[in-house]
Design an enzyme around this catalytic site. Structure first.
Site, PDB file in Angstrom:
ATOM      1  N   ASP A   1      12.501   6.068  -2.853  1.00 32.09           N
ATOM      2  CA  ASP A   1      12.329   4.517  -2.814  1.00 32.09           C
ATOM      3  C   ASP A   1      12.593   3.680  -4.093  1.00 32.09           C
ATOM      4  O   ASP A   1      12.651   4.566  -5.180  1.00 32.09           O
ATOM      5  CB  ASP A   1      10.878   4.218  -2.318  1.00 32.09           C
ATOM      6  CG  ASP A   1       9.812   5.208  -2.634  1.00 32.09           C
ATOM      7  OD1 ASP A   1      10.025   5.805  -3.937  1.00 32.09           O
ATOM      8  OD2 ASP A   1       8.818   5.135  -2.170  1.00 32.09           O
TER       9      ASP A   1
ATOM     10  N   ASN B   1      -3.245   5.200   2.194  1.00 32.21           N
ATOM     11  CA  ASN B   1      -3.018   4.479   3.734  1.00 32.21           C
ATOM     12  C   ASN B   1      -2.211   5.326   4.540  1.00 32.21           C
ATOM     13  O   ASN B   1      -1.599   4.869   5.686  1.00 32.21           O
ATOM     14  CB  ASN B   1      -2.564   3.043   3.625  1.00 32.21           C
ATOM     15  CG  ASN B   1      -1.192   2.547   3.124  1.00 32.21           C
ATOM     16  OD1 ASN B   1      -0.570   4.091   2.567  1.00 32.21           O
ATOM     17  ND2 ASN B   1      -0.825   1.846   2.945  1.00 32.21           N
TER      18      ASN B   1
ATOM     19  N   GLU C   1       5.252   1.781   5.025  1.00 30.77           N
ATOM     20  CA  GLU C   1       3.622   1.350   5.137  1.00 30.77           C
ATOM     21  C   GLU C   1       3.302   1.402   6.687  1.00 30.77           C
ATOM     22  O   GLU C   1       4.223   1.306   7.401  1.00 30.77           O
ATOM     23  CB  GLU C   1       3.569  -0.080   4.775  1.00 30.77           C
ATOM     24  CG  GLU C   1       3.903  -0.325   3.213  1.00 30.77           C
ATOM     25  CD  GLU C   1       2.815   0.457   2.364  1.00 30.77           C
ATOM     26  OE1 GLU C   1       2.212   1.314   2.705  1.00 30.77           O
ATOM     27  OE2 GLU C   1       2.522  -0.246   1.028  1.00 30.77           O
TER      28      GLU C   1
ATOM     29  N   HIS D   1       0.990   6.310   4.009  1.00 29.34           N
ATOM     30  CA  HIS D   1       2.566   6.016   3.729  1.00 29.34           C
ATOM     31  C   HIS D   1       3.204   7.293   3.067  1.00 29.34           C
ATOM     32  O   HIS D   1       2.639   7.997   2.134  1.00 29.34           O
ATOM     33  CB  HIS D   1       2.931   4.577   3.142  1.00 29.34           C
ATOM     34  CG  HIS D   1       2.593   4.578   1.666  1.00 29.34           C
ATOM     35  ND1 HIS D   1       2.047   3.441   0.961  1.00 29.34           N
ATOM     36  CD2 HIS D   1       2.907   5.593   0.647  1.00 29.34           C
ATOM     37  CE1 HIS D   1       2.065   3.736  -0.197  1.00 29.34           C
ATOM     38  NE2 HIS D   1       2.402   4.899  -0.525  1.00 29.34           N
TER      39      HIS D   1
END
Ligand code: GLP
Length: 263
Positions: A68, A137, A144, A139
């Site tokens: 990313d 979280n 996400e 990811h």
């Protein structure tokens, strides 16, 4: 899914490096490695760098694809993943910069950049082993919660939690970008092997959800349950919420020698 519980972060890094080195030796000099930013894989990179320095591993003909990149930073920003990968992966591991790829988050046409990235991975023959960290979280990459489980490289908006988690790399929250280009969950699933490494208590909830919870886009890493060759490498703190921790430990302790991954 193989779950490897290590005594500490250092051992987790060594195991992850050994796994990568093993795949690199199977595949040969032109191995394609999927690389991740974040603190989780740093120990593994340091161990690999040592192997390279000692002449035990040669990655000079290998290719690498990062997961990313932020969108909204100026090119050359030290916290851009392009720069981070150069500093933490390309240089220490002796990779050829021409064969190290990062999604182009600086492109004027981001949708085209995403398509180009998918095409480049395909042209390289696909990723042999993908290294992953995990966000608090759940990811992976920057996929996400509620990301499509079939998603490909695309533009995503970062959650407030992720921006808070990554604020430590910037002077203030205001400087943390809102957007990114990230490989999709479908892209990550195409890698032939995946190795996710996590350490620390703050990752325990996400590790529990992705290893033992249902496959759900609310915990994007849980999609790895659908992968044929996924290894999750955690330290005791990150493993602290796993219901079957004793089972994973017994399985690892009783592995036959031929299945062991060693440096
Ligand atoms: C970022 C990256 C992820 C990484 C995550 C966890 O959000 N895009 O690829 O896994 O951070 O980072 P850390 O390993 O520092 O906890």
């Amino acid at each position: 899914m193989d779950v490897i519980i290590c005594a500490n972060e250092d051992e987790a890094g060594r195991y992850t490096a050994a796994k990568i080195a093993q795949v690199a030796r199977w595949v040969g000099p032109k191995v394609v490695i999927g690389v991740a930013t974040g603190s989780s894989p740093l120990r593994a990179y340091a161990v690999l760098a040592d192997l390279v320095a000692q002449g035990k591993l040669d990655l000079s003909e290998a290719s690498a694809f990062a997961l990313d990149e932020y969108v909204g930073l100026p090119e050359g920003h030290p916290e851009s993943y392009k720069d981070t990968i150069r500093r933490t992966v390309t240089e220490p591991l002796g990779l050829d910069p021409a064969r190290v790829h990062v999604p182009n988050g600086f492109a004027a046409d981001l949708q085209q950049a995403a398509l180009d990235y998918e095409a480049a991975i395909k042209a390289a023959g696909g990723v042999d082993i993908q290294i992953l960290g995990v966000g608090s979280n759940g990811h992976i990459g920057f996929n996400e919660p509620t990301s499509s489980l079939a998603s490909r490289t695309r533009i995503k908006t970062l959650t407030h939690q992720t921006r808070l988690d990554n604020q430590r790399f910037f002077n203030s929250l205001d400087e943390v970008p809102y957007h990114c280009l990230t490989q999709g969950l479908g892209t990550i699933l195409d890698a032939r092997h995946v190795a996710l490494v996590a350490s620390g208590e703050h990752k325990a909830k996400a590790v529990k959800a992705i290893v033992e919870g249902p496959v759900t886009s609310m915990w994007p890493g849980s999609v790895l349950q659908m992968h044929e060759h996924a290894t999750v490498i955690v330290d005791e703190a990150a493993a602290s919420q796993l219901e079957l921790a004793d089972y994973y430990k017994a399985m690892y302790a009783n592995l036959p020698d031929w299945q062991r991954v060693t440096l």
